[in-house]
Design an enzyme around this catalytic site. Structure first.
Site, PDB file in Angstrom:
ATOM      1  N   MET A 137       0.860  12.187  37.442  1.00 27.61           N
ATOM      2  CA  MET A 137       0.482  12.487  38.686  1.00 27.61           C
ATOM      3  C   MET A 137      -1.058  12.108  38.640  1.00 27.61           C
ATOM      4  O   MET A 137      -1.845  12.314  37.639  1.00 27.61           O
ATOM      5  CB  MET A 137       0.717  14.095  38.964  1.00 27.61           C
ATOM      6  CG  MET A 137       2.074  14.655  38.973  1.00 27.61           C
ATOM      7  SD  MET A 137       3.275  13.593  40.093  1.00 27.61           S
ATOM      8  CE  MET A 137       2.382  14.063  41.805  1.00 27.61           C
TER       9      MET A 137
ATOM     10  N   GLU B 101       1.559   8.969  26.793  1.00 26.72           N
ATOM     11  CA  GLU B 101       3.193   9.062  26.902  1.00 26.72           C
ATOM     12  C   GLU B 101       3.666   7.998  26.080  1.00 26.72           C
ATOM     13  O   GLU B 101       4.809   7.929  25.257  1.00 26.72           O
ATOM     14  CB  GLU B 101       3.640   8.682  28.335  1.00 26.72           C
ATOM     15  CG  GLU B 101       3.331   9.925  29.150  1.00 26.72           C
ATOM     16  CD  GLU B 101       4.463  10.063  30.445  1.00 26.72           C
ATOM     17  OE1 GLU B 101       4.770   8.839  30.761  1.00 26.72           O
ATOM     18  OE2 GLU B 101       4.460  10.968  31.173  1.00 26.72           O
TER      19      GLU B 101
ATOM     20  N   ALA C 247       4.600   7.378  33.408  1.00 25.47           N
ATOM     21  CA  ALA C 247       4.267   7.555  34.929  1.00 25.47           C
ATOM     22  C   ALA C 247       3.404   9.074  34.799  1.00 25.47           C
ATOM     23  O   ALA C 247       3.490   9.915  33.667  1.00 25.47           O
ATOM     24  CB  ALA C 247       5.651   7.951  35.547  1.00 25.47           C
TER      25      ALA C 247
ATOM     26  N   PRO D   8      10.334  10.256  52.459  1.00 23.50           N
ATOM     27  CA  PRO D   8       9.411  10.712  53.468  1.00 23.50           C
ATOM     28  C   PRO D   8       9.957  11.640  54.400  1.00 23.50           C
ATOM     29  O   PRO D   8       9.258  12.156  55.253  1.00 23.50           O
ATOM     30  CB  PRO D   8       8.750   9.414  53.899  1.00 23.50           C
ATOM     31  CG  PRO D   8       9.826   8.428  53.780  1.00 23.50           C
ATOM     32  CD  PRO D   8      10.420   8.706  52.456  1.00 23.50           C
TER      33      PRO D   8
ATOM     34  N   GLU E 258       2.111  20.511  28.127  1.00 23.09           N
ATOM     35  CA  GLU E 258       2.987  20.197  29.295  1.00 23.09           C
ATOM     36  C   GLU E 258       4.535  20.091  29.347  1.00 23.09           C
ATOM     37  O   GLU E 258       5.014  19.750  29.919  1.00 23.09           O
ATOM     38  CB  GLU E 258       2.606  18.768  29.811  1.00 23.09           C
ATOM     39  CG  GLU E 258       1.143  18.804  30.531  1.00 23.09           C
ATOM     40  CD  GLU E 258       0.504  17.639  31.144  1.00 23.09           C
ATOM     41  OE1 GLU E 258       1.123  16.643  31.475  1.00 23.09           O
ATOM     42  OE2 GLU E 258      -0.541  17.636  31.535  1.00 23.09           O
TER      43      GLU E 258
ATOM     44  N   PHE F  98       5.176  23.175  42.211  1.00 20.25           N
ATOM     45  CA  PHE F  98       5.391  22.620  43.447  1.00 20.25           C
ATOM     46  C   PHE F  98       4.712  23.614  44.550  1.00 20.25           C
ATOM     47  O   PHE F  98       4.962  24.732  44.556  1.00 20.25           O
ATOM     48  CB  PHE F  98       6.336  22.046  43.813  1.00 20.25           C
ATOM     49  CG  PHE F  98       6.795  20.730  42.576  1.00 20.25           C
ATOM     50  CD1 PHE F  98       5.975  19.684  42.052  1.00 20.25           C
ATOM     51  CD2 PHE F  98       7.874  21.093  41.809  1.00 20.25           C
ATOM     52  CE1 PHE F  98       6.160  18.871  41.274  1.00 20.25           C
ATOM     53  CE2 PHE F  98       8.225  20.180  40.643  1.00 20.25           C
ATOM     54  CZ  PHE F  98       7.411  19.141  40.483  1.00 20.25           C
TER      55      PHE F  98
ATOM     56  N   ARG G 133       9.452  21.545  60.205  1.00 17.25           N
ATOM     57  CA  ARG G 133       9.988  20.836  58.965  1.00 17.25           C
ATOM     58  C   ARG G 133       9.369  21.461  57.755  1.00 17.25           C
ATOM     59  O   ARG G 133       8.195  21.785  57.862  1.00 17.25           O
ATOM     60  CB  ARG G 133       9.296  19.168  59.098  1.00 17.25           C
ATOM     61  CG  ARG G 133      10.146  18.305  60.259  1.00 17.25           C
ATOM     62  CD  ARG G 133      11.446  18.084  59.937  1.00 17.25           C
ATOM     63  NE  ARG G 133      12.214  17.356  60.758  1.00 17.25           N
ATOM     64  CZ  ARG G 133      12.850  17.659  61.741  1.00 17.25           C
ATOM     65  NH1 ARG G 133      13.125  19.081  62.077  1.00 17.25           N
ATOM     66  NH2 ARG G 133      13.345  16.673  62.505  1.00 17.25           N
TER      67      ARG G 133
ATOM     68  N   GLU H  98      -2.108   7.881  31.333  1.00 20.57           N
ATOM     69  CA  GLU H  98      -0.738   8.182  30.929  1.00 20.57           C
ATOM     70  C   GLU H  98      -0.065   7.113  29.926  1.00 20.57           C
ATOM     71  O   GLU H  98       0.707   7.527  29.171  1.00 20.57           O
ATOM     72  CB  GLU H  98       0.114   8.124  32.587  1.00 20.57           C
ATOM     73  CG  GLU H  98      -0.203   9.396  33.121  1.00 20.57           C
ATOM     74  CD  GLU H  98       0.204  10.573  32.602  1.00 20.57           C
ATOM     75  OE1 GLU H  98       1.183  10.624  31.897  1.00 20.57           O
ATOM     76  OE2 GLU H  98      -0.456  11.574  33.151  1.00 20.57           O
TER      77      GLU H  98
ATOM     78  N   ARG I 217       4.220  17.070  46.969  1.00 18.42           N
ATOM     79  CA  ARG I 217       4.553  16.486  45.739  1.00 18.42           C
ATOM     80  C   ARG I 217       2.974  15.473  45.072  1.00 18.42           C
ATOM     81  O   ARG I 217       2.753  15.743  43.972  1.00 18.42           O
ATOM     82  CB  ARG I 217       5.689  15.705  45.706  1.00 18.42           C
ATOM     83  CG  ARG I 217       6.012  14.963  44.398  1.00 18.42           C
ATOM     84  CD  ARG I 217       6.272  15.938  43.327  1.00 18.42           C
ATOM     85  NE  ARG I 217       6.739  15.268  42.201  1.00 18.42           N
ATOM     86  CZ  ARG I 217       6.335  15.330  40.697  1.00 18.42           C
ATOM     87  NH1 ARG I 217       5.379  16.233  40.511  1.00 18.42           N
ATOM     88  NH2 ARG I 217       6.655  14.743  39.725  1.00 18.42           N
TER      89      ARG I 217
END
Length: 197
Positions: free
Chosen positions: A88, A106, A86, A124, A152, A19, A41, A102, A46
């Site tokens: 990305m 999966e 799920a 957020p 992965e 990340f 901040r 996916e 992601r």
């Protein structure tokens, strides 16, 4: 208030691994019209994800995945969570393309009739992660087994549950991640039309 009421003065990558973490210096307009800042901040980059609630409308069942999650390492029950399919969003992909990819990777299935449930910001206050949730019909008769991509490091078990059992798992806290909770609550509201009663 809109994006026009924010001035980003700088953005610096402070960590880049699986990340990315950025340090953002910004200022923004207050509700009274004055400005606050500049201030810093940290932003956890992601990106966007797509989740799919797989529903068997004939059997009134749902199909979930179970896999290890590092973020749940301290979970009192287990760091293996029951979740929606799920993944990305990669550059150039649509949400629907991610949903199909996916589901194949999966759960070993191709979803039918994708229906958008909602899109929401995960947390957020510190991350830009946004999740789109879909519902799709499947025939769960032959679904199961272990799936995922070896490159992965995925080891994903597919589980089919009667909807009533999924709700008990939700109520008892066995199902304890936001996307799955949101999807099951949506299905509770829309079960008559989804299950074609």
């Amino acid at each position: 208030m809109s994006k026009d009421d924010v001035v980003e003065e700088s953005r610096e990558t402070v960590y880049q691994g699986f990340f990315r973490m950025n340090k953002v210096t910004l200022r923004h307009r207050r509700f009274n019209g004055e400005w606050i800042g500049p201030f810093h901040r940290e932003l956890f980059e992601r990106g966007e994800a797509v989740c799919v609630l797989l529903v068997d409308p004939v059997r009134e069942a749902i199909v979930l995945t179970e896999q290890f999650r590092i973020g749940a390492l301290e979970d009192e029950r287990s760091p293996w969570l029951l979740e929606l399919v799920a993944g990305m969003v990669e550059p150039g992909e649509t949400y629907e393309e991610v949903a199909v990819r996916e589901c194949q990777e999966e759960a070993g299935c191709t979803p039918a009739a994708l229906r958008h449930i909602t899109t929401y910001w995960v947390s957020p206050g510190g991350t830009n992660e946004r999740v789109a949730i879909y519902c799709a019909s499947v025939d769960s008769a032959d679904m199961g087994g272990i799936h995922g991509l070896e490159e992965e490091h995925e080891d994903i078990r597919v589980i089919t549950l009667p909807f009533s059992e999924a709700l008990k798992a939700l109520e008892s806290g066995v199902i304890n991640n936001a996307a799955t909770i949101i999807a099951l609550q949506w299905l509770t509201i829309h079960q008559k039309e989804v299950f074609q009663r």
